[in-house]
Motif scaffolding. Structure first.
Motif: not given
Length: 233
Positions: A33-34, A37-38, A41, A44-45, A66, A219
């Motif tokens: 992730p970023t 971020g988790s 992410e 969700d993105r 994670d 994104w």
């Protein structure tokens, strides 16, 4: 598209690491992730959805672990302990997590992808352990963590900072890895990608520096990039 949430206990970290997995077989693709971020992410993105075609047909199996960036690079601790905490995460990856998934493919290697600061996570892992990685996709990646060190520097920083250790790296598998550095003309990480591409070029390490048009570090750019890169697997 099968989705599984796992609580993976890490002895190196001393706690569970949540991992979302999509699909049941295919080339293992780990998405980091970023910044803060988790594990959810990428889902969700829309990143996972953008790969649905490849996942449902068994071309790739996507793993979203994670991060611990909040406790390492972004932690309220001395820089010496920031990098030591990251080394524990690296040991979680190399000794606990990746050995569980790397044998899903005949090559015994995974593909990894990092988005923005996740590009550091992916590239640092790949370049430190090229025997485990077949493909590296950096999407607007970062490659230098000295800004988190506030002037502190030791061997641990050197060996976890790709812009520092890569000019002297000589592991033979580095020349076999398929590497893509994705960026754009309006990307805040454009300069870092240009400089890192030059490091690879000087070592004659094959890679593709993909500089896209006038699109920002966000994104929409990454959702355009990743399905294209995965199609090249």
């Amino acid at each position: 598209m099968q989705e599984t949430l796992t609580n993976f206990y890490s002895h190196h970290l001393g706690h569970d690491v949540k991992i979302l997995t999509f699909g049941t077989h295919g080339q293992p693709l780990v998405i980091f992730p970023t910044t803060l971020g988790s594990y959810y992410e990428a889902k969700d993105r829309g990143m996972v959805e953008s790969l649905r075609w490849f996942i449902e047909r068994g071309f790739v199996q996507v793993f979203c672990p994670d991060s611990i960036n909040d406790a390492s690079w972004y932690g309220d601790i001395h820089p010496k302990f920031r990098v030591l905490r990251h080394i524990q995460y690296d040991k979680f990856l190399t000794e606990e997590f990746v050995p569980q998934i790397r044998n899903n493919t005949p090559s015994g290697r995974i593909a990894c992808c990092g988005i923005s600061f996740g590009g550091f996570s992916a590239s640092n892992f790949a370049f430190r352990h090229p025997e485990m990685v077949s493909h590296l996709f950096c999407l607007s990646g970062a490659f230098d963590i000295k800004s988190f060190m506030h002037g502190y520097y030791d061997d641990n920083v050197y060996f976890n900072n790709p812009v520092d250790f890569m000019p002297n790296a000589d592991h033979g598998d580095l020349w076999n890895m398929k590497i893509i550095l994705g960026t754009s003309n309006w990307d805040i990480c454009l300069d870092g990608n240009l400089k890192f591409s030059e490091i690879l070029r000087k070592k004659n390490i094959p890679h593709w520096l993909d500089v896209r048009g006038d699109i920002e570090h966000d994104w929409p750019l990454w959702l355009e990039m990743l399905p294209h890169y995965v199609s090249m697997l």
